[in-house]
Structure formats: C-alpha cells, structure tokens
Design a protein around this motif. Structure first.
Motif, PDB file in Angstrom:
ATOM      1  N   VAL A 167      32.328 -32.159  -1.813  1.00 10.30           N
ATOM      2  CA  VAL A 167      30.878 -32.309  -1.790  1.00 10.30           C
ATOM      3  C   VAL A 167      30.286 -31.072  -1.128  1.00 10.30           C
ATOM      4  CG1 VAL A 167      28.932 -33.656  -0.918  1.00 10.30           C
ATOM      5  CG2 VAL A 167      30.980 -34.825  -1.785  1.00 10.30           C
ATOM      6  N   GLN A 168      29.388 -30.409  -1.837  1.00 10.08           N
ATOM      7  CA  GLN A 168      28.773 -29.195  -1.314  1.00 10.08           C
ATOM      8  C   GLN A 168      27.611 -29.549  -0.401  1.00 10.08           C
ATOM      9  OE1 GLN A 168      27.690 -26.269  -4.238  1.00 10.08           O
ATOM     10  NE2 GLN A 168      26.748 -24.904  -2.748  1.00 10.08           N
ATOM     11  N   VAL A 169      27.593 -28.941   0.770  1.00 10.32           N
ATOM     12  CA  VAL A 169      26.554 -29.198   1.755  1.00 10.32           C
ATOM     13  C   VAL A 169      25.799 -27.907   2.045  1.00 10.32           C
ATOM     14  CG1 VAL A 169      26.018 -30.177   4.015  1.00 10.32           C
ATOM     15  CG2 VAL A 169      28.092 -30.911   2.807  1.00 10.32           C
ATOM     16  N   ASN A 170      24.492 -27.976   1.978  1.00 12.97           N
ATOM     17  CA  ASN A 170      23.643 -26.831   2.293  1.00 12.97           C
ATOM     18  C   ASN A 170      23.320 -26.891   3.784  1.00 12.97           C
ATOM     19  OD1 ASN A 170      21.738 -24.815   2.485  1.00 12.97           O
ATOM     20  ND2 ASN A 170      20.369 -25.619   0.922  1.00 12.97           N
ATOM     21  N   VAL A 171      24.268 -26.441   4.601  1.00 12.79           N
ATOM     22  CA  VAL A 171      24.106 -26.592   6.042  1.00 12.79           C
ATOM     23  C   VAL A 171      22.991 -25.722   6.594  1.00 12.79           C
ATOM     24  CG1 VAL A 171      26.459 -27.360   6.507  1.00 12.79           C
ATOM     25  CG2 VAL A 171      25.974 -24.917   6.441  1.00 12.79           C
ATOM     26  N   SER A 172      22.648 -24.652   5.882  1.00 14.15           N
ATOM     27  CA  SER A 172      21.610 -23.736   6.366  1.00 14.15           C
ATOM     28  C   SER A 172      20.204 -24.194   6.003  1.00 14.15           C
ATOM     29  CB  SER A 172      21.837 -22.335   5.798  1.00 14.15           C
ATOM     30  OG  SER A 172      21.625 -22.333   4.390  1.00 14.15           O
ATOM     31  N   GLY A 173      20.108 -25.077   5.007  1.00 12.94           N
ATOM     32  CA  GLY A 173      18.801 -25.521   4.552  1.00 12.94           C
ATOM     33  C   GLY A 173      18.058 -24.489   3.729  1.00 12.94           C
ATOM     34  N   GLU A 174      18.736 -23.432   3.295  1.00 13.71           N
ATOM     35  CA  GLU A 174      18.087 -22.392   2.503  1.00 13.71           C
ATOM     36  C   GLU A 174      17.726 -22.928   1.119  1.00 13.71           C
ATOM     37  OE1 GLU A 174      19.677 -18.079   3.370  1.00 13.71           O
ATOM     38  OE2 GLU A 174      21.368 -19.457   3.195  1.00 13.71           O
ATOM     39  N   SER A 175      16.539 -22.627   0.671  1.00 16.04           N
ATOM     40  CA  SER A 175      16.081 -23.143  -0.627  1.00 16.04           C
ATOM     41  C   SER A 175      16.827 -22.504  -1.794  1.00 16.04           C
ATOM     42  CB  SER A 175      14.574 -22.900  -0.788  1.00 16.04           C
ATOM     43  OG  SER A 175      14.280 -21.507  -0.719  1.00 16.04           O
ATOM     44  N   THR A 176      17.435 -21.350  -1.566  1.00 16.29           N
ATOM     45  CA  THR A 176      18.144 -20.653  -2.642  1.00 16.29           C
ATOM     46  C   THR A 176      19.569 -21.168  -2.825  1.00 16.29           C
ATOM     47  OG1 THR A 176      18.817 -18.947  -1.052  1.00 16.29           O
ATOM     48  CG2 THR A 176      16.806 -18.539  -2.350  1.00 16.29           C
ATOM     49  N   LYS A 177      20.023 -22.044  -1.942  1.00 15.69           N
ATOM     50  CA  LYS A 177      21.393 -22.540  -2.024  1.00 15.69           C
ATOM     51  C   LYS A 177      21.428 -23.996  -2.471  1.00 15.69           C
ATOM     52  CE  LYS A 177      23.959 -19.469   1.009  1.00 15.69           C
ATOM     53  NZ  LYS A 177      22.964 -18.425   1.171  1.00 15.69           N
ATOM     54  N   SER A 178      22.457 -24.323  -3.241  1.00 15.77           N
ATOM     55  CA  SER A 178      22.656 -25.690  -3.690  1.00 15.77           C
ATOM     56  C   SER A 178      23.351 -26.487  -2.591  1.00 15.77           C
ATOM     57  CB  SER A 178      23.513 -25.719  -4.958  1.00 15.77           C
ATOM     58  OG  SER A 178      22.899 -24.983  -5.997  1.00 15.77           O
ATOM     59  N   MET A 236      28.287 -22.769   1.776  1.00 13.18           N
ATOM     60  CA  MET A 236      28.061 -21.323   1.737  1.00 13.18           C
ATOM     61  C   MET A 236      26.996 -21.004   2.781  1.00 13.18           C
ATOM     62  SD  MET A 236      27.980 -20.575  -2.366  1.00 13.18           S
ATOM     63  CE  MET A 236      27.745 -18.815  -2.079  1.00 13.18           C
ATOM     64  N   PRO A 237      27.363 -20.354   3.875  1.00 13.33           N
ATOM     65  CA  PRO A 237      26.373 -20.022   4.899  1.00 13.33           C
ATOM     66  C   PRO A 237      25.495 -18.866   4.464  1.00 13.33           C
ATOM     67  CG  PRO A 237      28.451 -19.024   5.457  1.00 13.33           C
ATOM     68  CD  PRO A 237      28.697 -19.835   4.205  1.00 13.33           C
ATOM     69  N   PRO A 238      24.437 -18.585   5.198  1.00 10.06           N
ATOM     70  CA  PRO A 238      23.649 -17.380   4.921  1.00 10.06           C
ATOM     71  C   PRO A 238      24.522 -16.135   5.090  1.00 10.06           C
ATOM     72  CG  PRO A 238      22.505 -18.832   6.457  1.00 10.06           C
ATOM     73  CD  PRO A 238      23.904 -19.353   6.341  1.00 10.06           C
ATOM     74  N   PHE A 239      24.090 -15.030   4.509  1.00  8.90           N
ATOM     75  CA  PHE A 239      24.829 -13.774   4.671  1.00  8.90           C
ATOM     76  C   PHE A 239      24.462 -13.125   6.001  1.00  8.90           C
ATOM     77  CE2 PHE A 239      24.917  -9.148   4.482  1.00  8.90           C
ATOM     78  CZ  PHE A 239      26.271  -8.952   4.225  1.00  8.90           C
ATOM     79  N   PHE A 240      25.486 -12.657   6.702  1.00  8.14           N
ATOM     80  CA  PHE A 240      25.284 -11.923   7.950  1.00  8.14           C
ATOM     81  C   PHE A 240      26.130 -10.653   7.907  1.00  8.14           C
ATOM     82  CE2 PHE A 240      24.619 -16.384   9.061  1.00  8.14           C
ATOM     83  CZ  PHE A 240      23.447 -16.331   9.789  1.00  8.14           C
ATOM     84  N   ASP A 241      25.593  -9.556   8.446  1.00  5.47           N
ATOM     85  CA  ASP A 241      26.398  -8.346   8.591  1.00  5.47           C
ATOM     86  C   ASP A 241      27.550  -8.591   9.554  1.00  5.47           C
ATOM     87  OD1 ASP A 241      24.904  -6.766   6.827  1.00  5.47           O
ATOM     88  OD2 ASP A 241      23.437  -6.287   8.383  1.00  5.47           O
ATOM     89  N   ASP A 242      27.277  -9.375  10.587  1.00  8.45           N
ATOM     90  CA  ASP A 242      28.299  -9.760  11.558  1.00  8.45           C
ATOM     91  C   ASP A 242      28.797 -11.158  11.204  1.00  8.45           C
ATOM     92  OD1 ASP A 242      29.886 -10.472  13.669  1.00  8.45           O
ATOM     93  OD2 ASP A 242      28.371 -10.083  15.224  1.00  8.45           O
TER      94      ASP A 242
END
Length: 232
Positions: free
Chosen positions: A122-133, A161-167
């Motif tokens: 089950v895919q979870v959008n833990v970040s709440g980003e609108s661009t992620k499923s 899939m978390p947000p992208f971070f440089d770190d």
C-alpha cells in the motif's frame, strides 16, 4: 563502470548500511529499476546476479518482458491505472503502488481470473505532497482493512516516496514515519495482512532508508546510468 561493476558497488553499500543498522544484509532486497532501459541492460544485470527488477510503465513492461532472455522477477512500482491491470496480471509478483480500493479490486479481479494471489504494497503519501500518489497517513489503516477483505490480493507491507532532498538525511523523518505506520498496522493483527516489507529508498537516499527499516530499495540510475527514451 559496467552494470556489473555498478551492481557490486550498490550491493556493498546496501550491506554496509544494513550492518550499521544492526541488520543482516540479506534482510534488504535490491529492486533494480529498469524503466526506460533496454532488455539488453536487464539481461546484463541478470547475468551479474541481479534477478529482481522494477518497472513503472505497463506497456514498457509488457514489451520488455518478452524481450528479456534471462530468468528474472518483475515488480511493478509505478502509478497504475485500473484499466491497465489486466496487461500485467500474472506477469509481476508484487505491485508496490496500490493507493486506492478500486485499484486493489481490479487487481483482485484480474488475478482471480488466473486463480492466483497478487502480493501488494500500500503506497502512503507520508509527505502530503499533492504531486505524489498514495493514501494519507491518517487513512491508510482504513484502506488496509478494506483491501484485506479481497481474496486474490495479499498485503505485504507499505511503500513511500519522500520529497527530494540534496541531503539524504532530509528524507529520514519520512522513512521513519512509514516504519511507524507499519508497526501500527501490524499491531492491529488484520487477517490477510503482513507488514513484512517496507519499500523505500532510491539511488540518492537508500542507505538512510535501510537504516530506518527498508526491506526493498528501488535503485535505477546508480546501476544503469542514463535512461533511454521511454517506451509507451
């Protein structure tokens, strides 16, 4: 560096991250993300010992699976439309991206026609980003309960899939949250549900994901390099 050489480096890093976290390296499986890579590249990776591959696009997977000559296992890891499930029914052994009941119901129908059971995450959008499923953290338990009633679908864990971070350290709280949700769901003791898999971590942050409990890491560019044109 060759595909075989890249795989060796990744495997060493996976093992080191697992040991750092007090885990056995064998507790982490590498999903080689072969989207927009050729069948020849998949065969090369398979000859180097990699057998588990992840694809994001239904038509590409269907075509590529007929061209690959080595014996491999496929996971579907991308966004999946219900009307395309039939094209991968029986072809993949796990779907990482189940984010709604209607999709799970179609998987249940298609695998039921084959008399088989499909393992899903089950895919979870833990970040709440609108661009992620993905399901929200607050709704995932109810979704798991609903899916658990389907007889040809078996829930094996969660994916994010978390947000992208440089770190890569920036992704750690999101991986930790998925592990927390996994524990919460596991404690419910729901029939037909196992929280044995956490699919999280990609080329840039997989070591942190492993430290936070990942059992499946999805790595593509660090193995294969640049992608070819997408096959639709």
């Amino acid at each position: 560096m060759s595909i075989a050489g890249n795989l060796g480096i990744i495997e060493e890093k996976i093992a080191a991250a697992a040991v750092k976290a007090g885990r056995a390296p064998s507790s982490v499986r590498l999903v080689a993300v072969s989207k927009m890579q050729s069948a020849a590249a998949v065969d090369a990776a398979a000859r180097a010992g990699q057998r588990l591959f992840g694809e994001n696009y239904v038509q590409e997977l269907a075509a590529k699976s007929e061209e690959v000559r080595e014996s491999v296992t496929w996971h579907f890891i991308g966004s999946l439309q219900s009307n395309k499930v039939r094209l991968i029914a029986g072809l993949v052994t796990m779907i990482h991206s189940v984010d709604r009941l209607s999709l799970a119901q179609e998987i249940d129908r298609q695998w039921g026609r084959l008399g088989k059971v499909c393992d899903v995450l089950v895919q979870v959008n833990v970040s709440g980003e609108s661009t992620k499923s993905g399901s929200s953290s607050g709704q995932v338990l109810d979704l798991v309960r609903d899916i658990s009633r389907l007889s040809h679908v078996r829930i094996k864990g969660l994916m994010t899939m978390p947000p992208f971070f440089d770190d890569p350290e920036g992704a750690r709280p999101f991986f930790r949250e998925l592990r927390r949700l996994s524990g919460l769901i596991g404690d419910e003791g729901i029939a037909n549900v196992e929280m044995t898999e956490l699919s999280m971590g990609m080329s840039g942050d997989f070591q942190v994901a492993i430290e936070e409990g990942a059992t499946l890491v999805r790595i593509g560019s660090a193995i294969f390099g640049e992608r070819i044109a997408r096959v639709r």
